[in-house]
Scaffold this motif. Sequence first.
Motif, short mmCIF file in Angstrom:
data_model
loop_
_atom_site.label_atom_id
_atom_site.label_comp_id
_atom_site.label_asym_id
_atom_site.label_seq_id
_atom_site.Cartn_x
_atom_site.Cartn_y
_atom_site.Cartn_z
N SER A 82 0.84 -1.20 0.00
CA SER A 82 0.00 0.00 0.00
C SER A 82 0.87 1.25 0.00
CB SER A 82 -0.93 0.03 1.22
OG SER A 82 -1.86 -1.01 1.14
N ALA A 83 1.95 1.22 0.77
CA ALA A 83 2.88 2.35 0.80
C ALA A 83 3.48 2.56 -0.59
CB ALA A 83 3.98 2.11 1.83
N LYS A 84 3.95 1.50 -1.21
CA LYS A 84 4.54 1.60 -2.55
C LYS A 84 3.53 2.14 -3.55
CE LYS A 84 7.61 -2.41 -2.28
NZ LYS A 84 7.86 -3.70 -2.95
N ALA A 85 2.31 1.63 -3.50
CA ALA A 85 1.26 2.04 -4.45
C ALA A 85 0.92 3.52 -4.32
CB ALA A 85 0.01 1.19 -4.25
N ASN A 86 1.18 4.09 -3.14
CA ASN A 86 0.89 5.50 -2.92
C ASN A 86 2.14 6.37 -2.98
OD1 ASN A 86 -2.11 6.01 -2.09
ND2 ASN A 86 -1.54 4.02 -1.26
N GLY A 87 3.24 5.81 -3.50
CA GLY A 87 4.46 6.57 -3.70
C GLY A 87 5.23 6.88 -2.43
N LEU A 88 5.03 6.09 -1.39
CA LEU A 88 5.73 6.31 -0.13
C LEU A 88 6.93 5.38 0.00
CD1 LEU A 88 2.60 6.40 2.24
CD2 LEU A 88 3.66 8.31 1.02
N VAL A 89 7.86 5.75 0.87
CA VAL A 89 8.98 4.88 1.21
C VAL A 89 8.46 3.96 2.31
CG1 VAL A 89 11.31 4.77 2.15
CG2 VAL A 89 10.65 6.66 0.62
N PRO A 90 8.38 2.65 2.05
CA PRO A 90 7.78 1.73 3.02
C PRO A 90 8.37 1.83 4.43
CG PRO A 90 8.04 0.60 0.94
CD PRO A 90 8.72 1.94 0.81
N TYR A 91 9.68 1.91 4.54
CA TYR A 91 10.31 2.00 5.86
C TYR A 91 9.82 3.24 6.61
CZ TYR A 91 13.83 2.55 9.50
OH TYR A 91 14.45 2.72 10.70
N GLN A 92 9.83 4.38 5.94
CA GLN A 92 9.38 5.62 6.58
C GLN A 92 7.89 5.54 6.94
OE1 GLN A 92 10.47 8.65 3.77
NE2 GLN A 92 12.57 8.75 4.51
N TYR A 93 7.10 4.93 6.08
CA TYR A 93 5.67 4.81 6.34
C TYR A 93 5.41 3.93 7.57
CZ TYR A 93 0.75 3.61 5.81
OH TYR A 93 -0.59 3.41 6.05
N ILE A 94 6.09 2.80 7.66
CA ILE A 94 5.90 1.90 8.80
C ILE A 94 6.31 2.61 10.09
CG2 ILE A 94 6.68 -0.24 9.89
CD1 ILE A 94 6.76 -1.44 7.03
N ARG A 95 7.44 3.32 10.06
CA ARG A 95 7.86 4.07 11.25
C ARG A 95 6.82 5.11 11.64
NH1 ARG A 95 13.79 6.09 12.10
NH2 ARG A 95 12.59 6.92 13.81
N TYR A 96 6.29 5.81 10.65
CA TYR A 96 5.28 6.84 10.91
C TYR A 96 4.04 6.22 11.56
CZ TYR A 96 1.87 10.53 10.05
OH TYR A 96 0.89 11.47 10.20
N VAL A 97 3.57 5.11 11.01
CA VAL A 97 2.38 4.44 11.56
C VAL A 97 2.64 3.99 12.99
CG1 VAL A 97 0.91 2.40 11.35
CG2 VAL A 97 1.47 3.73 9.32
N LEU A 98 3.78 3.38 13.24
CA LEU A 98 4.08 2.91 14.59
C LEU A 98 4.16 4.07 15.59
CD1 LEU A 98 6.71 0.14 13.81
CD2 LEU A 98 4.33 -0.17 14.54
N GLU A 99 4.74 5.18 15.17
CA GLU A 99 4.83 6.35 16.05
C GLU A 99 3.44 6.91 16.34
OE1 GLU A 99 7.46 9.03 14.03
OE2 GLU A 99 9.21 7.77 14.41
N LYS A 100 2.60 7.03 15.30
CA LYS A 100 1.25 7.58 15.47
C LYS A 100 0.36 6.70 16.32
CE LYS A 100 0.42 11.45 13.24
NZ LYS A 100 -0.11 12.63 13.89
N LEU A 101 0.50 5.38 16.18
CA LEU A 101 -0.38 4.46 16.90
C LEU A 101 0.16 4.04 18.26
CD1 LEU A 101 -1.60 2.13 14.01
CD2 LEU A 101 -2.68 4.18 14.93
N ASN A 102 1.38 4.46 18.58
CA ASN A 102 1.99 4.10 19.86
C ASN A 102 1.10 4.55 21.03
OD1 ASN A 102 3.82 3.14 21.71
ND2 ASN A 102 5.09 4.98 21.66
N GLY A 103 0.66 3.59 21.83
CA GLY A 103 -0.18 3.88 22.98
C GLY A 103 -1.65 4.07 22.66
#
Length: 122
Positions: free
Chosen positions: A76-97
């Motif tokens: 999904s990250a690739k399909a939307n032109g995102l860097v997968p590693y950065q996207y996963i880090r972003y999601v984990l940070e946002k959803l933390n807690g």
Amino acid sequence: MARQGWKTKKEEQALKYLIDNEEGLKVYLEDGSVPMTNSLVERTIRSFAIGRRNWLFSGSPRGARSCGVLYSIVESAKANGLVPYQYIRYVLEKLNGKLDQLTNEILDQVMPWNGEVKERCR
């Protein structure tokens, strides 16, 4: 099948293909966003099909499900032109807690098509 006025076998085959795929052609002609071929989809899932043998040994159905979820996030990250590693880090940070209090609003903030996500993960 008789040629019925067609000059070559190739023309006859092309017409038969057109008739056999009439429904798909109608969808393509009615909706400009529908791709003409499924080549992009096939290329996208190729790595999944290649890795499938390795995933047979995920250890459990839960492990296999986790692999599938992670693969979906990366693609999904690739399909939307995102860097997968950065996207996963972003999601984990946002959803933390926040995992016990997920709402549609919180999930909308981490979708790969969200403007802030696109800005931070390209």
